[in-house]
Scaffold this motif. Structure first.
Motif, PDB file in Angstrom:
ATOM      1  N   PHE A  84       0.800  -1.218   0.000  1.00  0.00           N
ATOM      2  CA  PHE A  84       0.000   0.000   0.000  1.00  0.00           C
ATOM      3  C   PHE A  84       0.838   1.277   0.000  1.00  0.00           C
ATOM      4  O   PHE A  84       0.333   2.343  -0.337  1.00  0.00           O
ATOM      5  CB  PHE A  84      -0.965   0.007   1.188  1.00  0.00           C
ATOM      6  CG  PHE A  84      -2.214  -0.745   0.913  1.00  0.00           C
ATOM      7  CD1 PHE A  84      -3.018  -0.385  -0.152  1.00  0.00           C
ATOM      8  CD2 PHE A  84      -2.589  -1.827   1.689  1.00  0.00           C
ATOM      9  CE1 PHE A  84      -4.176  -1.093  -0.433  1.00  0.00           C
ATOM     10  CE2 PHE A  84      -3.740  -2.533   1.415  1.00  0.00           C
ATOM     11  CZ  PHE A  84      -4.534  -2.164   0.354  1.00  0.00           C
ATOM     12  N   SER A  86       2.872   1.974  -2.089  1.00  0.00           N
ATOM     13  CA  SER A  86       2.951   2.419  -3.483  1.00  0.00           C
ATOM     14  C   SER A  86       1.825   3.388  -3.822  1.00  0.00           C
ATOM     15  O   SER A  86       1.972   4.224  -4.706  1.00  0.00           O
ATOM     16  CB  SER A  86       2.900   1.210  -4.409  1.00  0.00           C
ATOM     17  OG  SER A  86       1.745   0.462  -4.145  1.00  0.00           O
ATOM     18  N   PHE A  87       0.689   3.296  -3.107  1.00  0.00           N
ATOM     19  CA  PHE A  87      -0.396   4.239  -3.381  1.00  0.00           C
ATOM     20  C   PHE A  87       0.003   5.645  -2.928  1.00  0.00           C
ATOM     21  O   PHE A  87      -0.368   6.639  -3.545  1.00  0.00           O
ATOM     22  CB  PHE A  87      -1.673   3.810  -2.659  1.00  0.00           C
ATOM     23  CG  PHE A  87      -2.377   2.678  -3.337  1.00  0.00           C
ATOM     24  CD1 PHE A  87      -3.308   2.923  -4.323  1.00  0.00           C
ATOM     25  CD2 PHE A  87      -2.083   1.367  -2.993  1.00  0.00           C
ATOM     26  CE1 PHE A  87      -3.948   1.885  -4.966  1.00  0.00           C
ATOM     27  CE2 PHE A  87      -2.714   0.329  -3.630  1.00  0.00           C
ATOM     28  CZ  PHE A  87      -3.644   0.577  -4.616  1.00  0.00           C
ATOM     29  N   GLN A  90       2.804   7.002  -5.351  1.00  0.00           N
ATOM     30  CA  GLN A  90       2.418   7.062  -6.762  1.00  0.00           C
ATOM     31  C   GLN A  90       3.312   6.218  -7.667  1.00  0.00           C
ATOM     32  O   GLN A  90       3.738   6.646  -8.733  1.00  0.00           O
ATOM     33  CB  GLN A  90       2.432   8.516  -7.267  1.00  0.00           C
ATOM     34  CG  GLN A  90       1.432   9.420  -6.582  1.00  0.00           C
ATOM     35  CD  GLN A  90       0.020   9.154  -7.051  1.00  0.00           C
ATOM     36  OE1 GLN A  90      -0.226   9.020  -8.233  1.00  0.00           O
ATOM     37  NE2 GLN A  90      -0.897   9.029  -6.110  1.00  0.00           N
ATOM     38  N   VAL A  91       3.654   5.023  -7.213  1.00  0.00           N
ATOM     39  CA  VAL A  91       4.422   4.094  -8.044  1.00  0.00           C
ATOM     40  C   VAL A  91       3.608   2.818  -8.174  1.00  0.00           C
ATOM     41  O   VAL A  91       2.655   2.621  -7.422  1.00  0.00           O
ATOM     42  CB  VAL A  91       5.803   3.778  -7.416  1.00  0.00           C
ATOM     43  CG1 VAL A  91       6.714   4.973  -7.538  1.00  0.00           C
ATOM     44  CG2 VAL A  91       5.655   3.341  -5.980  1.00  0.00           C
ATOM     45  N   PHE A  93       2.067  -0.872  -7.813  1.00  0.00           N
ATOM     46  CA  PHE A  93       1.865  -1.689  -6.612  1.00  0.00           C
ATOM     47  C   PHE A  93       3.053  -2.618  -6.375  1.00  0.00           C
ATOM     48  O   PHE A  93       3.611  -3.183  -7.313  1.00  0.00           O
ATOM     49  CB  PHE A  93       0.590  -2.506  -6.795  1.00  0.00           C
ATOM     50  CG  PHE A  93       0.159  -3.220  -5.571  1.00  0.00           C
ATOM     51  CD1 PHE A  93      -0.453  -2.542  -4.540  1.00  0.00           C
ATOM     52  CD2 PHE A  93       0.368  -4.587  -5.454  1.00  0.00           C
ATOM     53  CE1 PHE A  93      -0.851  -3.206  -3.410  1.00  0.00           C
ATOM     54  CE2 PHE A  93      -0.032  -5.259  -4.311  1.00  0.00           C
ATOM     55  CZ  PHE A  93      -0.634  -4.561  -3.292  1.00  0.00           C
TER      56      PHE A  93
ATOM     57  N   MET B   1       0.285   2.867 -16.255  1.00  0.00           N
ATOM     58  CA  MET B   1       0.237   2.391 -14.868  1.00  0.00           C
ATOM     59  C   MET B   1      -1.004   2.912 -14.172  1.00  0.00           C
ATOM     60  O   MET B   1      -1.318   4.085 -14.273  1.00  0.00           O
ATOM     61  CB  MET B   1       1.480   2.870 -14.126  1.00  0.00           C
ATOM     62  CG  MET B   1       1.538   2.353 -12.722  1.00  0.00           C
ATOM     63  SD  MET B   1       2.243   3.524 -11.568  1.00  0.00           S
ATOM     64  CE  MET B   1       0.909   4.564 -11.142  1.00  0.00           C
ATOM     65  N   ASN B   3      -2.813   2.065 -10.465  1.00  0.00           N
ATOM     66  CA  ASN B   3      -2.829   1.219  -9.263  1.00  0.00           C
ATOM     67  C   ASN B   3      -4.213   0.699  -8.903  1.00  0.00           C
ATOM     68  O   ASN B   3      -4.345  -0.240  -8.138  1.00  0.00           O
ATOM     69  CB  ASN B   3      -2.259   1.990  -8.071  1.00  0.00           C
ATOM     70  CG  ASN B   3      -0.820   1.628  -7.813  1.00  0.00           C
ATOM     71  OD1 ASN B   3      -0.392   0.521  -8.144  1.00  0.00           O
ATOM     72  ND2 ASN B   3      -0.067   2.543  -7.249  1.00  0.00           N
ATOM     73  N   LEU B  59      -1.204  -2.653 -15.098  1.00  0.00           N
ATOM     74  CA  LEU B  59      -0.375  -2.318 -13.935  1.00  0.00           C
ATOM     75  C   LEU B  59       0.791  -3.291 -13.932  1.00  0.00           C
ATOM     76  O   LEU B  59       0.595  -4.508 -13.951  1.00  0.00           O
ATOM     77  CB  LEU B  59      -1.189  -2.461 -12.644  1.00  0.00           C
ATOM     78  CG  LEU B  59      -0.375  -2.356 -11.366  1.00  0.00           C
ATOM     79  CD1 LEU B  59       0.188  -0.968 -11.202  1.00  0.00           C
ATOM     80  CD2 LEU B  59      -1.217  -2.708 -10.157  1.00  0.00           C
ATOM     81  N   ALA B  61       3.336  -4.839 -11.809  1.00  0.00           N
ATOM     82  CA  ALA B  61       3.603  -4.969 -10.379  1.00  0.00           C
ATOM     83  C   ALA B  61       5.084  -4.768 -10.106  1.00  0.00           C
ATOM     84  O   ALA B  61       5.937  -5.326 -10.789  1.00  0.00           O
ATOM     85  CB  ALA B  61       3.153  -6.332  -9.881  1.00  0.00           C
ATOM     86  N   GLY B  62       5.372  -3.947  -9.104  1.00  0.00           N
ATOM     87  CA  GLY B  62       6.755  -3.688  -8.734  1.00  0.00           C
ATOM     88  C   GLY B  62       7.495  -2.812  -9.712  1.00  0.00           C
ATOM     89  O   GLY B  62       8.694  -2.584  -9.566  1.00  0.00           O
TER      90      GLY B  62
END
Lengths: 141, 496
Positions: A84, A86-87, A90-91, A93, B1, B3, B59, B61-62
């Motif tokens: 979370f 990452s939220f 702003q990158v 997940f 991207m 999320n 998205l 991931a990572g």
């Protein structure tokens, strides 16, 4: 018939600690060497199982008053929450980051957020394994 | 991207994990799981609108770009399924509040329900074929526990079979993945599609395609459905409804994904095979549905017929047939959940699942009766309701593809579907009051309290889907467009 297992118990007192330390080492070594949350967690539960074998269940339950089912939940929650972040930043997940910090005693150390995820795995594995073991052990009635 | 794409997976996972902490506080568990599913519906709806306006959402991931990292891909097909899943889940959850019983609630029913949702939504959204395997396992693990949950004798017996067959099919899945990886060296679905196009789909790749067909057919109950009737009639109503509405659909989704995105180069072989399997599934399902005098068995064989029906749309591979298959898939998820819930309610008040021992329920439970009637004709595809347009397009698509034989089989099977559910309706609701052991009087209206509302919501939705076809068409067209032209998907995933 109760056998006197003083050798097993004395032996366990020393060996359980060694296994615990080794599991902790495996857990922390996972980033650059073989190891990580899964094998570290299995090792820790091996140490706990040894305690349960050497002593009876009531003694160990008093010694380690942990609800292993909640440990699974805690591990899952930690692992999800590492994503979370990452939220906020702003990158994508589960993007992980690392940095070098100067810590007292340890000196220059690399700290990575991936360890938090691994901690989640570790707790889940320990909790899961111990839940299975204890659920089968308690089942005799 | 974007999320937001991961939210339909993470939200149920987090909810499930948190619910374990509140094992004894059942009110808290109910409240949290309800809130979570409602939020899931809102998020999937927003995401679906976003997909409609801005195209496929991805998205990585990572932050690792495909083909190296795991991509989560929300195209219209996946989003429609996720939204429908969330709605069905809400209704089944609502139904379970009244019906599942305190002992089951205390033993982690709600966390398991959330983990099942995690697996289902994850399977729909993932763009990586090994990740698909993992989400399949998440879903299956949760379903293993749910099918055994409560531990009655019949549940334990059927769980053994269910776990055995799914372990075998999962092992086959891993073997198929290993073959695929050793031939092509990648696991990202978009990248796989490009590699297959380069290598040409013959020889070993066709063998792998058939292996995948076997694996997903076992999961979806396409021809290899022999495990399904027993397993789906064992668990309690709310759980059986979730299984019937969601689990086989994930297998169907995987079939659609692999055979429109990856293995679409040799339709003369693979899609012909799928067509035969679909035809046989419809025939065998129809035989089962008319043979039994047992509410549960009839409904379960209707699940089998629907699988054949939907997959027939994949085999025809025309624009109309794919649109019809998608529409029918969405309709079937909703109406199967409604039918299983209503069937469970009928069995609950009659005290038996044998048709010969019930009767006259309409006198005491008119609302239940007419809801069941609506669900039954919606299932058969009577025009104002949601089953019609999907069937119409499927038949059109089949005729365009000149598969007259299978179109004929599908139309006759619709007749058998109608006959089988009307048999339930006429035997249980009409006629004299049955001499069932607990029968009627003692249980009265109280037993139904709160159970009909979720069913009514589902059937209302089916009516809305039937009447609001115009409103749904753009979504369905977008979904079918991506399936017909894999390069839309590939471009969205592999763009720089």
């Amino acid at each position: 018939m109760k056998v006197n297992d003083v050798i097993l118990q004395t032996y366990t007192k020393a060996v359980a600690f060694i296994i615990l330390i080794f599991s902790l080492y495996l857990f922390l070594a996972g980033h650059n060497q073989p190891g990580g949350g899964f094998i570290g967690g299995l090792m820790t539960s091996a140490a706990l199982v040894l305690l349960y074998i050497a002593f009876d269940m009531k003694t160990v339950d008093n010694m380690i008053p942990i609800d292993f089912r909640k440990m699974v939940a805690l591990g899952l929650t930690i692992a999800v929450f590492t994503g979370f972040g990452s939220f906020i930043f702003q990158v994508p997940f589960l993007t992980h980051s690392f940095g070098y910090f100067r810590l007292p005693l340890l000196g220059e150390t690399e700290l990575a957020t991936a360890v938090m995820f691994d901690l989640g795995v570790y707790l889940t594995v320990v909790g899961g394994t111990m839940t299975i073991m204890l659920a089968i052990a308690e089942d005799d009635d | 991207m974007n999320n937001l794409v991961v939210m339909p997976i993470v939200l149920p996972l987090l909810t499930g994990a948190v619910l374990i902490f509140f094992r004894e506080q059942i009110i808290v568990q109910r409240f949290l799981s309800l809130v979570s599913v409602v939020v899931l519906i809102v998020i999937s709806f927003l995401l679906m609108q976003q997909v409609k306006q801005e195209g496929i959402q991805t998205l990585y991931a990572g932050g690792w770009l495909p083909p190296f990292g795991i991509a989560l891909v929300a195209d219209m097909f996946a989003m429609l399924l996720v939204l429908t899943t969330a709605i069905v889940a809400l209704c089944c959850l609502w139904f379970s509040f009244r019906s599942i019983g305190n002992p089951r609630e205390r033993y982690y029913f709600y966390p398991l329900f959330q983990f099942l949702l995690t697996g289902v939504c994850g399977s729909f959204l993932t763009g990586d074929i090994f990740n698909l395997f993992v989400f399949f396992e998440v879903m299956l693990m949760a379903s293993y526990v749910l099918i055994a949950h409560g531990g009655t004798n019949i549940q334990l017996r059927e769980t053994m079979k269910y776990i055995l067959i799914n372990s075998v099919s999962s092992t086959l899945f891993v073997c198929a993945l290993a073959y695929l990886y050793s031939v092509l060296g990648t696991l990202n679905m978009a990248d796989l599609s490009l590699r297959v196009a380069e290598a040409g789909q013959q020889g070993i790749l066709n063998v792998i395609a058939v292996l995948f067909l076997i694996v997903f057919s076992l999961k979806a109950g396409l021809f290899l459905y022999f495990w399904l009737p027993g397993s789906y009639s064992a668990p309690p109503t709310a759980i059986a409804a979730v299984f019937a509405a969601l689990l086989t659909k994930v297998g169907i989704y995987a079939l659609f994904r692999t055979f429109t995105l990856i293995f679409y180069h040799d339709p003369g072989f693979t899609h012909q095979l799928i067509a035969w399997m679909a035809a046989l599934t419809m025939i065998a399902g129809a035989i089962g549905a008319i043979a039994y005098q047992d509410v549960k068995q009839i409904l379960v064989y209707n699940v089998v017929i629907a699988v054949g029906f939907i997959v027939f749309g994949l085999a025809a591979m025309t624009s109309a047939s794919l649109q019809g298959a998608i529409f029918y898939l969405l309709h079937d998820m909703i109406i199967k959940a409604a039918l299983f819930l209503l069937g469970g309610a009928v069995i609950g008040i009659a005290g038996t699942s044998q048709l010969k021992r019930m009767g006259g329920l309409i006198r005491r439970h008119p609302l239940l009766g007419w809801l069941f009637f609506l669900a039954a004709i919606a299932l058969a595809g009577v025009p104002p309701l949601s089953g019609f347009i999907g069937k119409l397009q499927l038949v059109q698509g089949g005729i365009q593809a000149q598969m007259y034989g299978i179109v004929g089989i599908s139309l006759v099977s619709s007749l058998f579907v109608l006959y089988s559910v009307m048999k339930i309706f006429m035997n249980s609701f009409w006629g004299e009051t049955g001499e069932s052991p607990i029968g009627g009087e003692s249980q009265g209206g109280g037993a139904l309290k709160g159970l009909l509302a979720p069913c009514a919501v589902l059937i209302g939705l089916s009516v809305v889907m039937g009447l609001g076809v115009e409103w749904m068409i753009p979504y369905i067209e977008a979904a079918a467009g991506t399936l017909l032209d894999p390069y839309i998907y590939i471009d969205a995933v592999l763009k720089e």
